[in-house]
Each structure stands twice: as structure tokens, then as C-alpha cells.
Enzyme design. Sequence first.
Site, mmCIF file in Angstrom:
data_model
loop_
_atom_site.group_PDB
_atom_site.id
_atom_site.type_symbol
_atom_site.label_atom_id
_atom_site.label_comp_id
_atom_site.label_asym_id
_atom_site.label_seq_id
_atom_site.Cartn_x
_atom_site.Cartn_y
_atom_site.Cartn_z
ATOM 1 N N THR A 121 0.812 -1.205 0.000
ATOM 2 C CA THR A 121 0.000 0.000 0.000
ATOM 3 C C THR A 121 0.851 1.262 0.000
ATOM 4 O OG1 THR A 121 -1.925 1.047 1.028
ATOM 5 C CG2 THR A 121 -0.205 0.224 2.501
ATOM 6 N N GLN A 149 -1.107 4.090 6.959
ATOM 7 C CA GLN A 149 -0.746 3.221 5.845
ATOM 8 C C GLN A 149 0.566 2.489 6.104
ATOM 9 O OE1 GLN A 149 -3.018 2.619 3.224
ATOM 10 N NE2 GLN A 149 -4.115 3.631 4.873
ATOM 11 N N HIS A 166 0.497 -1.119 7.597
ATOM 12 C CA HIS A 166 0.207 -2.325 6.826
ATOM 13 C C HIS A 166 1.411 -3.250 6.697
ATOM 14 C CE1 HIS A 166 -3.882 -1.824 5.204
ATOM 15 N NE2 HIS A 166 -3.635 -0.529 5.156
ATOM 16 N N GLU A 201 -1.590 5.272 -5.011
ATOM 17 C CA GLU A 201 -2.771 4.442 -4.754
ATOM 18 C C GLU A 201 -3.826 5.277 -4.032
ATOM 19 O OE1 GLU A 201 -3.882 0.335 -2.304
ATOM 20 O OE2 GLU A 201 -2.106 1.501 -1.763
ATOM 21 N N HIS A 202 -3.431 5.885 -2.919
ATOM 22 C CA HIS A 202 -4.307 6.786 -2.164
ATOM 23 C C HIS A 202 -3.677 8.173 -2.152
ATOM 24 C CE1 HIS A 202 -4.506 2.769 -0.080
ATOM 25 N NE2 HIS A 202 -5.802 2.951 -0.283
ATOM 26 N N ASP A 208 -10.824 2.709 3.274
ATOM 27 C CA ASP A 208 -10.458 1.319 3.507
ATOM 28 C C ASP A 208 -11.648 0.476 3.938
ATOM 29 O OD1 ASP A 208 -7.805 1.580 2.840
ATOM 30 O OD2 ASP A 208 -7.108 1.862 4.885
ATOM 31 N N GLU A 252 -4.588 -2.319 -47.756
ATOM 32 C CA GLU A 252 -3.826 -3.117 -46.793
ATOM 33 C C GLU A 252 -3.320 -4.419 -47.420
ATOM 34 O OE1 GLU A 252 -6.166 -3.596 -43.234
ATOM 35 O OE2 GLU A 252 -5.923 -1.483 -42.674
ATOM 36 N N HIS A 290 -10.323 -9.939 -47.979
ATOM 37 C CA HIS A 290 -11.269 -9.218 -47.122
ATOM 38 C C HIS A 290 -12.358 -8.563 -47.976
ATOM 39 C CE1 HIS A 290 -8.401 -9.869 -43.924
ATOM 40 N NE2 HIS A 290 -9.069 -9.096 -43.070
#
Length: 445
Positions: free
Chosen positions: A252, A274, A277, A343-344, A377, A431, A436
Site C-alpha cells: 500500500t 498506511q 500495513h 494508490e491513495h 479502507d 492493406e 477481405h
Amino acid sequence: MINRLDLRGAALRDLDALALRNALPRAELDVEAALDIVRPICEQVHAGGAAAVLDLDERFDGVRPPSLRVPADVIAAAVDQLDPQLRAALQESIGRARVVHDAQARTEIVTQVVPGGTVTERHVPVERVGLYVPGGQAVYPSSVVMNVVPAQIAGVGSLAVASPPQRSNVGVFAGYPDPTILAACGLLGVDEVYAVGGAQAVAMFAYGALGETGETVCEPVNLVTGPGNVYVAAAKRLLLGVIGIDAEAGPTEIAILADDSADAQLVAADLISQAEHDELAASVLVTDNESLAAQVEEALEERVALTKHHDRVRTALSGPQSGIVLVDGIEEGIRVVDAYAAEHLEIQTRDASAVAARIRNAGAIFVGDYAPVSLGDYAAGSNHVLPTGGCACHSGGLSVQTFLRGIHVVDYTRDALADIAGMVVTLANAEDLPAHGDAVTARFE
């Protein structure tokens, strides 16, 4: 305790985007470095099936589960013995997450391109998903909620949860994931739960697992989601293609953009929250106020000494992945946090909402003094499974959309095809793919 990085003046002006990103605090052990560690683990699971997974449980978690899949009666017992206050908190978290994720449900979109020609976008759920819930130094029943709720709302038909076995468990729970994780699964109606963690859990989901007599213990999945340590993130990167993944949600991280209006005690508390963690967790403060930086450093010394997991927190805060970054102003601070792609990201500045609206790269943004990351959270209603390690510059957090596949359904009449046929042939010839064009003109011969 926490390092400083001075990016005032020319120190920031002279950095291009890549140099700035590389200059910011980052963990020394990144996902790329962890690939060599997880590769043999994944190969062992692929070759050895359920027996290999159990061996790896014993090796990494210090306990061999009685069975790889947790029996239904063990999950039921976890629900029965759940503390009433914790049950109420989990149910509230589930309810709020459902409110937010219900609003993400997708509807079929039909677009008429020309008369007689339509393209319909259908949203079809992934058939089977593996949801990873960490359980190393801490256990995360909240991550069960964050994984399962959007998958259920998306309409996923087959959900399996994996979480590490806990050697501290006793009684009926001995050798299985933490009872609170099992209880959260039970409250959400999930009965397929496996006692396996780390890279081996991701590998089991990717390849499936057969028992010693050839019976299927775990069916392979199409998609793996959920946070974890750097080894879980590395396994997801390694096995991408065998499975789909949400993002590389590893250790985290929090970044806080703050000016002189911020409360140093709140900033310190949030950085610590944080860092709690994991020793590899990243806590970064970006500020244009040197006085605030000094106050936060003092507050960290006071608060870390008082927090339960002070050794873990101190290790995380003093590591290369954490730091205080000094900038000339909020404009420069926005540039730094966008390069960091946290992340945060908390915004603790004057006009915090206006500043937050200018941020382009973040997993989730928390605005003002009363929206700490801890709220997200557990009970904001937002999802806490978010991209880490700078991946927020290209990936978003877990949502209902993660579990849906958009399928275009093309429906043209003869006249509508005839109207565009000449241009299709022109493009095909450009192409050098004449067959096609032939596939179109053959319909009018």
C-alpha cells in the site's frame, strides 16, 4: 525517521516526466525484481497441482491446511462466532459498497450507424473469477467486501476466494484463513474459499489444481483480482495472458498534498495509518511549507512511539519508499503527485476540492480533513482495491466494470452493407488483403 527530498527551484524545473517519477520515493524491491522469485513458485503449482500448493502453504505460512478448500461448516462456524459489533460493521461496509457499486451497473447500448446498420455494445460478466484476500501481518475481511461486492453486482456466476492459512488459528479453524475473513465470505454468500496465499494462490487460480488422484480441487479462473504483497503483484504480472488481472495492487501507499493550512497531527496520523500495513508500505508527504514538514516530523516521532505496530511503522517510514517532498507551491505539488500516481492521495490544502479536481493520476482521492484513507479502507462505499507502484497513471481501482467484458454485436442489412461495400474493398486493397474485400463482394454476386 523519514527522509526528505527537496525539489524546490531548479531541482524540479530541470526534471522531465520520467526523471521526476524516478526521483520520487519508491520501494527498492519492485514487481520486476520479484518476478524471478515468483516464477519457480508458479511453475511448481502448474506441475504439482494441489499437493504443490499445500507444500508451499507449509513453506511460506508455516502451516499445512487440513484441506485446500475450506469446508462449508467451517465457514458457517465463523459466521456463528462473529462478534456482533464486527458483524454490524461488516454489514454496514457491505451495504455502502453496494450503494456505490450498484450505480456502476452497465446497460446495453444500441447505436444506429446508418439506416439498417447497428452496433450494440453488450456487457457480459466474466464467467469465473479468483478473488485474492491478503492475510500476512494483518487480515483483511474488508478486502473480501471490496472484491466480492462488485463481482456479484456484475453478475459473475462463479466466485472463489483465496487467503493465506493462519498458523495461529485453533480449533475448527486450525490451518485455515482467519475466521473474520471466512465470516465475511459467509455473510456475502461465498462458499468457495481456499486456504492459500501469495504467488501460489494466483498460480492456483490461473492453472487450476488437481488432487493426487486426478480429481479437480480448484477449477481455473478467467480473472484474478485483489491486493497483496509485491510477490502477489509479481505473480499477476507473470501470469497475465493465462488470466486477466485487475491491476498490480501491491504494498500500500499514501501520498498527501498539503499546504500551511494542514493539521500536522492529522497528516502524521494518516501517514502512520498506511505504514501500519507493511514494512514496504509507502507514506509520502508533498508540501510547499517547510514549517509543516518539520511539525509532521515531530508528530511522527510522538505518534509512532505510541502506536501498536511501532516497529513495522518505523521501518516503513524510514525506508526509501517513504519521504517528505518539498516543493515551491501547490502547482508544483500537483505535478509531483501526478508523477507519483499514488494508490491513495489525500488533499489537505485550501480549496481542496478544486485542487483534487486537477489531479489526473491517483487510485482514489480523499478530499479535506474529514476524508482520511481509513474511511475508504472500510466504509466510504468506494473500493479500496487500487493500483500501486505508479500504475494509477494507466489503471483504475476495482469496480463493476472490472468484471464485465464489452462485446460489440454488429447487425447490418443487405442494403446497409451494399452502401459501404466499395469503401470496405478500397480499404482492404490498401492493406493488401484482397480476400477481405472478396468476402463482401461475394454477397452480391
